[in-house]
Design a protein around this motif. Structure first.
Motif, mmCIF file in Angstrom:
data_model
loop_
_atom_site.group_PDB
_atom_site.id
_atom_site.type_symbol
_atom_site.label_atom_id
_atom_site.label_comp_id
_atom_site.label_asym_id
_atom_site.label_seq_id
_atom_site.Cartn_x
_atom_site.Cartn_y
_atom_site.Cartn_z
ATOM 1 N N ALA A 179 0.821 -1.218 0.000
ATOM 2 C CA ALA A 179 0.000 0.000 0.000
ATOM 3 C C ALA A 179 0.852 1.265 0.000
ATOM 4 C CB ALA A 179 -0.945 -0.010 1.201
ATOM 5 N N SER A 180 1.817 1.342 0.889
ATOM 6 C CA SER A 180 2.598 2.577 1.015
ATOM 7 C C SER A 180 3.412 2.862 -0.240
ATOM 8 C CB SER A 180 3.519 2.514 2.245
ATOM 9 O OG SER A 180 4.415 1.409 2.143
ATOM 10 N N SER A 181 3.991 1.818 -0.845
ATOM 11 C CA SER A 181 4.799 2.045 -2.043
ATOM 12 C C SER A 181 3.916 2.461 -3.219
ATOM 13 C CB SER A 181 5.596 0.783 -2.402
ATOM 14 O OG SER A 181 4.738 -0.301 -2.692
ATOM 15 N N GLN A 182 2.713 1.882 -3.309
ATOM 16 C CA GLN A 182 1.819 2.275 -4.393
ATOM 17 C C GLN A 182 1.348 3.722 -4.226
ATOM 18 O OE1 GLN A 182 -1.017 -0.616 -6.235
ATOM 19 N NE2 GLN A 182 -0.639 -1.815 -4.384
ATOM 20 N N VAL A 183 1.014 4.100 -3.003
ATOM 21 C CA VAL A 183 0.573 5.476 -2.769
ATOM 22 C C VAL A 183 1.696 6.456 -3.070
ATOM 23 C CG1 VAL A 183 -0.167 7.124 -1.007
ATOM 24 C CG2 VAL A 183 -1.219 4.860 -1.118
ATOM 25 N N ALA A 184 2.921 6.111 -2.674
ATOM 26 C CA ALA A 184 4.060 6.992 -2.960
ATOM 27 C C ALA A 184 4.240 7.177 -4.459
ATOM 28 C CB ALA A 184 5.327 6.417 -2.332
ATOM 29 N N GLY A 185 4.130 6.072 -5.206
ATOM 30 C CA GLY A 185 4.251 6.166 -6.658
ATOM 31 C C GLY A 185 3.134 6.984 -7.282
ATOM 32 N N LEU A 186 1.921 6.818 -6.768
ATOM 33 C CA LEU A 186 0.782 7.572 -7.287
ATOM 34 C C LEU A 186 0.898 9.059 -6.973
ATOM 35 C CD1 LEU A 186 -2.020 5.018 -6.423
ATOM 36 C CD2 LEU A 186 -1.523 5.887 -8.714
ATOM 37 N N GLN A 187 1.395 9.374 -5.789
ATOM 38 C CA GLN A 187 1.582 10.786 -5.431
ATOM 39 C C GLN A 187 2.596 11.438 -6.355
ATOM 40 O OE1 GLN A 187 -0.253 12.478 -3.555
ATOM 41 N NE2 GLN A 187 -0.852 11.438 -1.651
ATOM 42 N N ALA A 188 3.667 10.716 -6.658
ATOM 43 C CA ALA A 188 4.683 11.260 -7.569
ATOM 44 C C ALA A 188 4.109 11.454 -8.966
ATOM 45 C CB ALA A 188 5.891 10.326 -7.613
ATOM 46 N N SER A 189 3.342 10.464 -9.428
ATOM 47 C CA SER A 189 2.721 10.565 -10.748
ATOM 48 C C SER A 189 1.702 11.702 -10.788
ATOM 49 C CB SER A 189 2.047 9.236 -11.106
ATOM 50 O OG SER A 189 1.475 9.278 -12.390
ATOM 51 N N ALA A 190 0.931 11.846 -9.703
ATOM 52 C CA ALA A 190 -0.057 12.928 -9.634
ATOM 53 C C ALA A 190 0.615 14.291 -9.724
ATOM 54 C CB ALA A 190 -0.866 12.816 -8.345
ATOM 55 N N GLY A 191 1.778 14.416 -9.069
ATOM 56 C CA GLY A 191 2.508 15.680 -9.125
ATOM 57 C C GLY A 191 2.901 16.041 -10.538
ATOM 58 N N SER A 192 3.333 15.043 -11.311
ATOM 59 C CA SER A 192 3.739 15.325 -12.694
ATOM 60 C C SER A 192 2.541 15.629 -13.581
ATOM 61 C CB SER A 192 4.511 14.124 -13.261
ATOM 62 O OG SER A 192 3.679 12.988 -13.358
ATOM 63 N N LEU A 193 1.363 15.157 -13.170
ATOM 64 C CA LEU A 193 0.145 15.425 -13.936
ATOM 65 C C LEU A 193 -0.594 16.670 -13.451
ATOM 66 C CD1 LEU A 193 -1.281 11.776 -14.113
ATOM 67 C CD2 LEU A 193 -0.246 13.063 -16.007
ATOM 68 N N GLY A 194 -0.072 17.299 -12.402
ATOM 69 C CA GLY A 194 -0.724 18.476 -11.843
ATOM 70 C C GLY A 194 -2.024 18.159 -11.130
ATOM 71 N N LEU A 195 -2.073 16.980 -10.493
ATOM 72 C CA LEU A 195 -3.283 16.532 -9.819
ATOM 73 C C LEU A 195 -3.113 16.503 -8.305
ATOM 74 C CD1 LEU A 195 -4.339 13.455 -12.004
ATOM 75 C CD2 LEU A 195 -5.680 15.545 -11.681
ATOM 76 N N GLN A 196 -4.199 16.756 -7.607
ATOM 77 C CA GLN A 196 -4.255 16.504 -6.178
ATOM 78 C C GLN A 196 -4.922 15.147 -5.974
ATOM 79 O OE1 GLN A 196 -6.791 19.150 -3.995
ATOM 80 N NE2 GLN A 196 -6.436 18.130 -2.021
ATOM 81 N N LEU A 197 -4.375 14.342 -5.063
ATOM 82 C CA LEU A 197 -4.936 13.029 -4.784
ATOM 83 C C LEU A 197 -5.625 12.995 -3.429
ATOM 84 C CD1 LEU A 197 -2.463 10.206 -5.922
ATOM 85 C CD2 LEU A 197 -4.431 11.172 -7.119
ATOM 86 N N HIS A 198 -6.809 12.415 -3.384
ATOM 87 C CA HIS A 198 -7.496 12.135 -2.133
ATOM 88 C C HIS A 198 -7.385 10.631 -1.899
ATOM 89 C CE1 HIS A 198 -9.387 16.130 -1.820
ATOM 90 N NE2 HIS A 198 -9.502 16.061 -3.143
#
Length: 329
Positions: A179-198
């Motif tokens: 879970a933690s590694s997937q969330v970290a990867g998604l947060q990084a990807s969201a940053g490059s896409l200009g997205l906020q993640l909930h």
């Protein structure tokens, strides 16, 4: 006559169903595979069919050449360590740990000697299960679809569906080892896409209702599921809720769009479970885990349900329709 009676007597006894004790003692005993399941046999029926198919490919048919001892956790990952120890102490020849990181980690903790086959979506090297894919060493080998690594792609696909949105929601099972590694990867990807993640958490089915209603309350248009067997095996339930609450969502399992959900992107579980069955058979024949390289099933499938898109009031962009392996009308 006495000589004839002596010759016929044992044969008559066998035909009549009374098997002498000496004959019973010589009857072969089938080797036993221990199968550690995170769910129930009903939820994994199609995976079990693929596993048995692979086992048959290796020359072993359940009930004829091999017996299988099953233990089921019913979706409760905390039960897996005790079930794994129970199997490891029961005299099994091979331990099979399919269905993701929680299962194989429990199996590894239970035995360092019984040959063990895993089936999972994560990277076994990153998780510390093997040192090297080509030469696993130890008592573990298996197959991975690396579907955990494609969670970021699901986020990108949802962004294609909603190109102007500023935020999206992500569903995570907090009890999953990845879970933690997937969330970290998604947060990084969201940053490059200009997205906020909930980030929304769910580890029980009674939390699915809130999981399906919270995105709309937060004002986000869609939900991205991380890779986790707990979600994959409950695809039909999640699809019902997504339609009820008009929630566009994407999961790892094709079972979700097949049940009426919108999108899925992930590995082909049929291939991974069949390969796990083949490896279990090879271990039964005496091959060693260290000599069986970890297999990577690299095929990733995109399923899109056009009928669900209509019901949800969204338009599937040409980029998704053209790249989809299957479009369900």
């Amino acid at each position: 006559m006495r000589r004839r009676a002596i010759l016929i007597g044992p044969i008559t006894a066998l035909i009549g169903g009374v098997i002498p004790r000496a004959v019973r003692a010589r009857a072969p005993t089938l080797p036993v595979i221990g199968y550690l399941g995170s769910e129930t046999p009903e939820r994994v029926a199609s995976r079990l069919e693929a596993f048995r198919g692979g086992l048959a490919d290796a020359g072993f048919v359940e009930g004829r050449d091999v017996a299988i001892a099953f233990r089921w956790a019913d979706g409760r990952y905390e039960r897996l360590p005790a079930l794994a120890k129970e199997l490891a102490g029961s005299g099994i020849a091979v331990l099979v740990a399919p269905g993701g990181a929680p299962v194989v980690l429990a199996a590894r903790a239970a035995t360092e000697t019984i040959p063990t086959v895993f089936e999972m979506g994560g990277d076994p090297v990153v998780l510390g299960l093997v040192d090297d894919l080509a030469r696993p060493r130890g008592n573990l080998t298996g197959v991975s679809s690396l579907s955990v690594e494609v969670s970021n792609k699901r986020l990108e696909l949802m962004r294609e569906l909603f190109p102007t949105t500023a935020a999206l929601a992500v569903a995570v099972n907090p009890t999953s080892p990845t879970a933690s590694s997937q969330v970290a990867g998604l947060q990084a990807s969201a940053g490059s896409l200009g997205l906020q993640l909930h980030v929304l958490e769910a580890s029980r089915e009674d939390e699915f209702e809130a999981l399906s209603t919270t995105p709309r309350r937060l004002g986000v248009p869609g939900l991205v599921f991380t890779s986790d067997p707990f979600f994959a095996y409950r695809s039909a339930h999640l699809a019902i809720l997504a339609n009820r609450h008009r929630l566009p969502a994407i999961t790892q399992s094709r079972d979700f769009p097949n049940a009426g959900g919108l999108l899925s992107y992930g590995g082909d579980f049929t291939q991974t479970h069949r390969q796990a069955g083949i490896y279990a058979g090879r271990l039964l024949r005496g091959e060693q885990p260290r000599d069986l390289p970890v297999q990577l099933v690299t095929k990733v499938e995109l399923f899109a349900n056009a009928g669900a898109a209509t019901r949800l009031g969204v338009t599937l962009p040409p980029s998704i329709l053209s790249s989809a392996d299957v479009v369900i009308e």
